[in-house]
Structure formats: structure tokens, C-alpha cells
Scaffold this motif. Structure first.
Motif, PDB file in Angstrom:
ATOM      1  N   VAL A 193       0.849  -1.198   0.000  1.00 34.88           N
ATOM      2  CA  VAL A 193       0.000   0.000   0.000  1.00 34.88           C
ATOM      3  C   VAL A 193       0.887   1.252   0.000  1.00 34.88           C
ATOM      4  CG1 VAL A 193      -1.730   1.299   1.301  1.00 34.88           C
ATOM      5  CG2 VAL A 193      -1.899  -1.199   1.133  1.00 34.88           C
ATOM      6  N   GLY A 194       1.940   1.222   0.798  1.00 41.08           N
ATOM      7  CA  GLY A 194       2.875   2.350   0.841  1.00 41.08           C
ATOM      8  C   GLY A 194       3.556   2.574  -0.502  1.00 41.08           C
ATOM      9  N   ALA A 195       3.967   1.490  -1.144  1.00 38.95           N
ATOM     10  CA  ALA A 195       4.646   1.620  -2.441  1.00 38.95           C
ATOM     11  C   ALA A 195       3.708   2.257  -3.474  1.00 38.95           C
ATOM     12  CB  ALA A 195       5.126   0.256  -2.924  1.00 38.95           C
ATOM     13  N   LEU A 196       2.436   1.855  -3.469  1.00 38.63           N
ATOM     14  CA  LEU A 196       1.476   2.413  -4.415  1.00 38.63           C
ATOM     15  C   LEU A 196       1.186   3.883  -4.098  1.00 38.63           C
ATOM     16  CD1 LEU A 196      -1.080  -0.556  -4.612  1.00 38.63           C
ATOM     17  CD2 LEU A 196       0.465   0.195  -6.443  1.00 38.63           C
ATOM     18  N   ALA A 197       1.121   4.215  -2.823  1.00 41.68           N
ATOM     19  CA  ALA A 197       0.755   5.583  -2.438  1.00 41.68           C
ATOM     20  C   ALA A 197       1.911   6.556  -2.646  1.00 41.68           C
ATOM     21  CB  ALA A 197       0.305   5.615  -0.980  1.00 41.68           C
ATOM     22  N   TYR A 198       3.116   6.144  -2.236  1.00 45.95           N
ATOM     23  CA  TYR A 198       4.243   7.081  -2.275  1.00 45.95           C
ATOM     24  C   TYR A 198       5.115   6.900  -3.518  1.00 45.95           C
ATOM     25  CZ  TYR A 198       2.944   7.607   2.612  1.00 45.95           C
ATOM     26  OH  TYR A 198       2.242   7.826   3.767  1.00 45.95           O
ATOM     27  N   GLY A 199       5.032   5.712  -4.106  1.00 40.62           N
ATOM     28  CA  GLY A 199       5.915   5.389  -5.202  1.00 40.62           C
ATOM     29  C   GLY A 199       7.288   4.994  -4.675  1.00 40.62           C
ATOM     30  N   THR A 200       8.001   4.193  -5.472  1.00 37.70           N
ATOM     31  CA  THR A 200       9.383   3.826  -5.147  1.00 37.70           C
ATOM     32  C   THR A 200      10.176   4.012  -6.433  1.00 37.70           C
ATOM     33  OG1 THR A 200       9.280   1.513  -5.840  1.00 37.70           O
ATOM     34  CG2 THR A 200       8.475   2.029  -3.609  1.00 37.70           C
ATOM     35  N   GLU A 201      11.459   3.620  -6.412  1.00 40.05           N
ATOM     36  CA  GLU A 201      12.259   3.716  -7.628  1.00 40.05           C
ATOM     37  C   GLU A 201      11.652   2.869  -8.756  1.00 40.05           C
ATOM     38  OE1 GLU A 201      13.089   2.977  -4.584  1.00 40.05           O
ATOM     39  OE2 GLU A 201      15.133   3.594  -4.061  1.00 40.05           O
ATOM     40  N   THR A 202      11.011   1.760  -8.377  1.00 40.01           N
ATOM     41  CA  THR A 202      10.495   0.811  -9.372  1.00 40.01           C
ATOM     42  C   THR A 202       9.009   1.006  -9.670  1.00 40.01           C
ATOM     43  OG1 THR A 202      12.067  -0.803  -8.523  1.00 40.01           O
ATOM     44  CG2 THR A 202      10.285  -1.667  -9.877  1.00 40.01           C
ATOM     45  N   ILE A 203       8.262   1.417  -8.667  1.00 42.50           N
ATOM     46  CA  ILE A 203       6.807   1.483  -8.783  1.00 42.50           C
ATOM     47  C   ILE A 203       6.372   2.945  -8.768  1.00 42.50           C
ATOM     48  CG2 ILE A 203       4.614   0.762  -7.742  1.00 42.50           C
ATOM     49  CD1 ILE A 203       6.223  -1.522  -6.368  1.00 42.50           C
ATOM     50  N   ALA A 204       5.772   3.407  -9.852  1.00 43.55           N
ATOM     51  CA  ALA A 204       5.287   4.790  -9.902  1.00 43.55           C
ATOM     52  C   ALA A 204       4.066   4.929  -8.982  1.00 43.55           C
ATOM     53  CB  ALA A 204       4.912   5.164 -11.333  1.00 43.55           C
ATOM     54  N   PRO A 205       3.917   6.070  -8.332  1.00 44.26           N
ATOM     55  CA  PRO A 205       2.770   6.232  -7.435  1.00 44.26           C
ATOM     56  C   PRO A 205       1.456   6.249  -8.208  1.00 44.26           C
ATOM     57  CG  PRO A 205       3.926   8.323  -7.688  1.00 44.26           C
ATOM     58  CD  PRO A 205       4.763   7.280  -8.373  1.00 44.26           C
ATOM     59  N   VAL A 206       0.380   5.862  -7.535  1.00 40.84           N
ATOM     60  CA  VAL A 206      -0.946   5.884  -8.144  1.00 40.84           C
ATOM     61  C   VAL A 206      -1.770   6.987  -7.499  1.00 40.84           C
ATOM     62  CG1 VAL A 206      -0.850   3.412  -8.637  1.00 40.84           C
ATOM     63  CG2 VAL A 206      -1.963   4.225  -6.526  1.00 40.84           C
ATOM     64  N   ASP A 207      -2.967   7.218  -8.048  1.00 38.90           N
ATOM     65  CA  ASP A 207      -3.863   8.238  -7.512  1.00 38.90           C
ATOM     66  C   ASP A 207      -4.902   7.655  -6.552  1.00 38.90           C
ATOM     67  OD1 ASP A 207      -2.823  10.427  -9.148  1.00 38.90           O
ATOM     68  OD2 ASP A 207      -3.670   9.314 -10.828  1.00 38.90           O
ATOM     69  N   LYS A 208      -5.149   6.364  -6.684  1.00 40.37           N
ATOM     70  CA  LYS A 208      -6.204   5.744  -5.875  1.00 40.37           C
ATOM     71  C   LYS A 208      -5.890   4.269  -5.692  1.00 40.37           C
ATOM     72  CE  LYS A 208     -11.122   5.406  -5.301  1.00 40.37           C
ATOM     73  NZ  LYS A 208     -12.361   6.171  -5.430  1.00 40.37           N
ATOM     74  N   ILE A 209      -6.205   3.736  -4.522  1.00 37.88           N
ATOM     75  CA  ILE A 209      -5.948   2.324  -4.222  1.00 37.88           C
ATOM     76  C   ILE A 209      -7.269   1.661  -3.855  1.00 37.88           C
ATOM     77  CG2 ILE A 209      -4.725   0.694  -2.719  1.00 37.88           C
ATOM     78  CD1 ILE A 209      -2.605   2.857  -2.255  1.00 37.88           C
ATOM     79  N   THR A 210      -7.555   0.532  -4.505  1.00 36.46           N
ATOM     80  CA  THR A 210      -8.779  -0.203  -4.176  1.00 36.46           C
ATOM     81  C   THR A 210      -8.444  -1.661  -3.934  1.00 36.46           C
ATOM     82  OG1 THR A 210      -9.369  -0.895  -6.423  1.00 36.46           O
ATOM     83  CG2 THR A 210     -10.072   1.308  -5.740  1.00 36.46           C
TER      84      THR A 210
END
Lengths: 434, 434
Positions: A193-210
């Protein structure tokens, strides 16, 4: 033994209130642990995600290994049973057909004062889908989350699914592929959930999590809410069956157990006007439990959270239903349409004796991500609307502004907001420039 | 001096990202203090509400004094300036007319397999409206929150408004009366949110809480989310004005200040393709500030959070707008409809040179409760939909169940949920009973 309540007894109101208030989740230390994980992911990015994945999923990865490759996904799909894949594709088509009917209309009109008004719907840019792993790695959840997002027009759908000890249900990857998911990461829990919300070097952040998850995932979604959107705080699952005495007790018993087998904190409630039928259902539950693989979970759920509520007649069930505000409501009665208008709070309503909840869980079409823990009082199941947002539109001509601007100035001055008033009065005083 | 950015410089991407990430709220100790207040209200009810009201609002009440009486409300309305009351009534009528067009349709159809599918919208039972007090006691907020709830069909609307030192803006009570609010309590802060969420001896609990507030109110709403619904986490207000050089700099300056005068942490951003125009706007701001009563607040907001961004041409503003995702967006350009399709993220869009944001704040019709702090990426302004929830409907005939039930059994078995499969297979095996 499940709780037994009789609406005809004088102590029923108190007992029913206590039943509604009883929590089924222990959130004690969860919030603190989750806050720590989120903070680490925000600060350290991939490094923290990899560390927690090693700790919680016993899986040593490097950053390149976080994402499933197209080849891994294709291999998973090829390993699936063809009949199950066909069923998944039928489900996907039915879910898509139902959700297309939820697409809302834009609005653009001119009112009597010459003001143009309206609204415009646009898709959320990037969505993260949480899919539970382990014992609850459900391909149906992938379809139910991803398809409404795709129908809404979301351009990027990034899915996370934990793979404890490296194990993944290939059907989950196949479902993601069928549903049009763009990226799949083998991570879960608060760190995902943190990776999706904040983004990491590999995972771009998203606008919404479901997507649903355990207590850690729910707490993490709650904590990142505001920075990103979330669908709802999913709690343990519930079913409430309103059944008269004309039902086959074995059918209703199976329906109650289909909820109980999810989780020991799931809840199954039977409301009936027939005491003999209630006894027969309880007996049928014992019989079913002897042959169900997940009988231990289902038995614990039924024993600890199950309830049988006896009412005078079926219409008396309606106000109790509204107070429970169940995620799933079965109306296993002869004329469900007679009861329906009396009911306000329920995530999904299953009409008649031949509509078990399981039909809606998989492929009837409506979403199976539904409000739990009494939140059907104020929220709805996942839909296309959850992946859209609306901008209101206002356009005034000089004449339109002249018509309603003075009242705006009066209100701005009454509120002591003189720059508001000034922005209106300057335009009213000056001759129009175009 | 506000921040100045030039999109044509090589360091622009980094500078723009830093600008987006800069927080404008200090949430440090707020969460803990709010948790304590909520817990006290949950445990002690009225007693805690009265204690915090005495402490924070310097107002000694007893439980009977919490609620405004009909006579107090009538007296307040009688004390209002008649012209302002007329403006409020015009605003109420326009807001109601716009929001009626948001009422969604129910859905009920039979699909090709003979399965009945649909959804049904129903109103939330009870709603709590938070209205800020003190310097921000805005009658317009009362209309904007209460009218959509009433249009949705909410049966009970309970409003809270703090009255520091016992002072209340009579227009706030008048607006509540005009908008059809059922109950008004003179409390505010986290204690009011707690009272609405948990209920007290005097105040019945609600199902959903809406309305803007300060950092304590926002934190309290976030913490009670789940037990009740909330509308959104409101942050400080923002405006982004996209303006070409053909505007009157004084008009645009007033628009920027109309946001800045709300709060020192409000944010006003100008994007233009004309450097001379930008300079003229900054000069006009200085001129306006000399005569505005709230110039101290507006000047601090403009100095600390304001920004002027220079772009090559107006179309280059669109992607920047989407990343800011402003609460309010003015398109002060010759052809706003040419720019509109390029923009995805904005709470409300004001089209053309004669549509200042203040028009939408008061009486254009659309809601002024809008997503702040970049949340227009994933959420929408307050609407009738926020006071409704949707139940999905599923009804299978024996033939319909026979058509799709087998695929459901395949999926249930693939997910290891045998009671789900059993609830379907029992019905498929048995002859229909009705």
C-alpha cells in the motif's frame, strides 16, 4: 453455538444493540506497526519494500524481481485449467457488461439567467489494485477490481499481490491478464500500500488504491487516505439471510456457511419467522460442516459470530436488516419484491430462493467488493464511479454575471470576504472586453 | 514574494515537483489530541462535549443548551439584513436546481441468460453537517452541505457549528433554516465530530459527516471514518488561474486574492504565457491589498504559498494543471472550450473571463465543497451522490441459475471455497420448488 435472539422478547432491543456493537476485529497494535512500515517505504522506497517482503512473505527479491514479467504471466495462464479459464472469461464478460451500464452522463446546459452550468466526468489517472494473497488469493477479486477501472477509462492499473514463500495462484495472474491490468508486483501488506501511495524507484505512485485486504492492509489504506483515494475500509465479510419456512434448510445452511468459510471473523445471520425452520437450518449446518474442507474456519465463524434471529413475521425483518446494514442480503422468500421497498441498507440484495450469494460473488455481474461492518448505511459497492471524478463547470457571459453577480456580492460582503466581492464588482463595473 | 517558476528553464521539472510536494499543513500533534477528545466523547457523551466546549469555545453550557431552539433560530433570521436573506434564498434555489440534476437513475433489467440485474439508490438515513465557526462561519457552506442532502432525501440532517464565546453569525442559522436542517447544535471541533459519530445522551448518532473544518476537524473526520462515512479530508483552499495577456490584470489579481484571503495556508497560482501580464497582476495584487480588510491574511498566503508560472503558450498549461489538480480552476482565456478537453484534474472549472471563482462560491449552483490538496486527482466535489448509496440487485430464476451456475461452481472450487460451490450445486441438483 451462534447467538440466538427472539424479537418477541422484552430484552430484545438491548440484546440486538449489543450484538450490533460487538467488534469482530482487533486493531490494537496494528495502526502503530503500519505507520512504521509506511514511513519506511516513504523514506527508503524499494529497499524497505524488499526488506518487509523478505520478513513477512519469506521472499528474497531484488528490485528487478518485484514485477512479474509478461512471460511469467503467460506461463501462469498456460498452466491454468482450461474450464476454469473459460469460467473466468465468462465472468469477466458479464462483469464488464453490468459495469458499462454504470457509466454516468456529462451535463452541460444554460439556465434561465444565461449561466452555463454542468459537470464533466473523467477517469482517475492511475489506480493501484490490492489483491490478497495466501489463503485468500482470489482471481474473482482481480476481475471485480480491475474491470470497473478499465471500463471507467483508467489508463494505468498497477496490481499488487503478496506471494508468501514465492507461491502465487496462477489464476490470479490469468485473471489480471484477462481484466487488462498493466503492471503486477509480487508484494503485499502495508508495504505494498505504501509503495502504491508514495511510489518507489520501481513502482510509480498511483492516484487511488482499491481492493480488500487484511487488518494491516485496511489500516494502511486508512493512513494513506488523503494522499491517494481509497475505495473503502474493508472489514470481515457478512451475510444476512431473511428466509421463511418454505425454503430448503440445506440451501440456506450452505448460504450461511459460504460466508462463514471466508474467515473466522466473518458473520452469518439468519432472520426467520419459523422456529422449526431455524432449528432445521442449524442441523443442516452441522451436517454440511462434516464434509466441507474449510469446516474449521466456518465452524468457528458460525459459533463466535453467527446469529439466528426469530421474528413475528417476515416484514418485521426489514428494520433489523437496516440496522445490521449487511454486506450481502438474501431475501429467500416467496415475494422478495414486496419486502424490497422496506429495506434501505444493504450492499447487494439477492432476490428469491434461487439466488445464492455465491452467484454474485463470481459472475452475476454486479461487484462483489461491498461495504462491510455496517457501512452499507452510508456507502456502496465498488463501481465505475469509484474510478471517475467529476469537475463542475461554470461559465458566465457578461449578461449572466450581471443577473446574479449582485447577489454574490451581497453574500461575499456578509461573509466578510471582500476580495470575493471585489472579483465580482470589478467585472460588473467595467465594460465587457470580449 | 510568491514563488516564480519558468517552464522554459531546464530546472523547471525538479522545481515544479518540489512545489507540488510542499505541505501547507502542520499535522504534528493534532492526531494525538484529536484521538483523546474522540475517546472522551465516546466514553462520557454529553459531559465530555460540554467540557471541551467550555475549554475551547469558552462557553459554559448544560446538555439542554446544546441545541438551538426554534425560537432562537427564528430570532436570528429576523435579525438578518433582508437583502442578504434574499441573496441566500436565491442561492438556495439555484443550488437546489443544479443538484436535482445529479439525482441518479435506478437500474433493473433482465439479461440474455434470464438473470435479473440492477441497482437501487437510497438516501443515507442521518447526516451530520460540520459548519466552521469563528472567522469562517459561512452561511454559504450551510447551503452547500445541507441542500444536496435534502435533495437526496436524507430524513435527518443534524448540524454542528461552534460558537466561540457564545457568538454566532445569525446568517448561519438563517441559512440552516432555509436549507431545511432539522437540528442545530452549538458545538464544534473534534468533540462535535465525536458527538455526531458516536452519539451522546442528547445527540443521536449519524451515518455520515460532511462539511469543511480546520485541521482538528479534518483529523477527527479521518479518525471516525469507517464508523461513519465522511465526505473528504478538506485541506486549505486553492485556486489556479490560467490567463492569457488579454485579461484585465486587476480582475485576475482579485481572483487570486479571493482565495488567498480565506486562510494564510490557502494557495493561489497563476499560469500565464505573458511575462508582462504576470508582472502587471503582481502589481495589481499590491494595489488591491492596500484596501482589503483581510489584507494581512491574503498577503501572507500570497507571499508564502502563491506562485506565478510562466509557460510558452496556453496549451502548455494543461499538463501542469493536471499535476496541481486544483480545487478551483479558472480558464481566463479567449476560448476556454479549446483548453477544457486537455484537462483532467480539477474540482470546479470556471470558463472564460467573466466567471470569477466567487460566483461559484456563492450561487452559480454547483457545490463549493471541492477536493483540495491535489485530491481532485481521485475525488469530486460534494454532490447528491454523497448522500445516497447504491444496493446492487441480483435475482436468478431456476433457468437463469442453470445457465451460469456451473461456471460459478468452477470458480468457487478453483478458489477452494466449497460452501460457495455447495450453495450453487444444491440448487442445481434439486428440482425447483416454486
Amino acid at each position: 453455538m451462534p447467538l440466538e435472539l427472539d424479537a418477541r422478547r422484552p430484552d430484545f432491543p438491548d440484546a440486538f444493540r449489543a450484538f450490533l456493537d460487538a467488534g469482530r476485529d482487533e486493531a490494537a497494535e496494528v495502526d502503530r506497526a503500519v505507520a512504521e512500515i509506511l514511513e519506511a517505504v516513504r523514506k527508503e522506497g524499494d529497499a524497505a519494500v524488499l526488506r518487509y517482503t523478505a520478513r513477512f512473505d519469506r521472499l528474497e527479491l531484488n528490485a528487478e524481481g518485484l514485477r512479474f514479467t509478461p512471460q511469467e504471466i503467460a506461463e501462469a495462464e498456460a498452466a491454468c485449467d482450461p474450464e476454469t479459464l473459460d469460467a473466468l472469461r465468462l465472468a469477466a464478460a458479464r462483469i464488464e457488461d453490468y459495469h458499462r451500464r454504470q457509466l454516468p452522463q456529462d451535463l452541460d446546459y444554460q439556465d434561465a439567467s444565461g449561466i452555463r452550468l454542468g459537470h464533466r466526468w473523467t477517469a482517475v489517472g492511475a489506480v493501484g489494485l490490492y489483491v490478497p494473497g495466501g489463503t485468500a488469493a482470489y482471481p474473482s477479486s482481480v476481475l471485480m477490481n480491475a474491470i470497473p477501472a478499465r471500463v471507467a477509462g483508467v489508463e494505468r492499473i498497477a496490481m499488487v499481490v503478496p506471494t508468501p514463500d514465492g507461491r502465487i495462484n496462477p489464476l490470479v495472474l490469468a485473471a489480471a491478464h484477462i481484466a487488462g491490468v498493466n503492471e503486477i508486483y509480487r508484494i503485499g501488506g502495508a508495504q505494498a500500500v505504501g509503495a502504491l501511495a508514495y511510489g518507489t524507484e520501481t513502482i510509480a505512485p498511483v492516484d487511488k488504491i482499491t481492493g480488500p485486504g487484511n487488518a494491516y492492509v485496511a489500516a494502511a489504506k486508512k493512513q494513506v487516505f488523503g494522499r491517494v483515494g481509497i475505495d473503502m475500509i474493508a472489514g470481515p465479510s457478512e451475510i444476512l439471510v431473511v428466509a421463511d419456512g418454505d425454503n430448503d434448510p440445506a440451501w440456506i445452511a450452505a448460504d450461511l456457511l459460504s460466508q462463514a468459510e471466508h474467515d473466522t471473523s466473518a458473520q452469518s445471520i439468519l432472520i426467520t419467522d419459523d422456529a422449526d425452520f431455524a432449528t432445521a437450518v442449524q442441523r443442516a449446518i452441522e451436517v454440511h460442516l462434516q464434509r466441507l474442507p474449510r469446516s474449521e474456519i466456518a465452524a468457528a465463524s458460525w459459533r463466535d459470530h453467527g446469529a439466528v434471529i426469530l421474528v413475528d413475521d417476515i416484514p418485521a425483518a426489514a428494520p433489523l436488516v437496516d440496522r445490521v446494514a449487511p454486506e450481502h442480503l438474501e431475501l429467500a422468500v416467496g415475494d422478495p419484491d414486496a419486502l424490497l421497498p422496506q429495506i434501505r441498507n444493504a450492499g447487494a440484495i439477492f432476490l428469491g430462493r434461487h439466488t445464492p450469494e455465491a452467484l454474485g460473488d463470481y459472475l452475476a455481474g454486479p461487484n462483489h467488493v461491498l461495504p462491510t461492518a455496517r457501512s452499507a448505511r452510508f456507502s456502496s459497492g465498488l463501481s465505475v464511479l469509484d474510478f471517475l471524478k467529476r469537475s463542475s463547470l461554470i461559465g458566465a457571459s457578461p449578461a449572466g454575471l450581471a443577473a446574479i453577480g449582485p447577489a454574490g456580492i451581497a453574500l461575499a460582503r456578509a461573509e466578510g470576504l471582500d476580495a470575493h466581492a471585489l472579483s465580482l464588482s470589478l467585472r460588473l463595473e467595467a465594460p465587457a472586453t470580449d
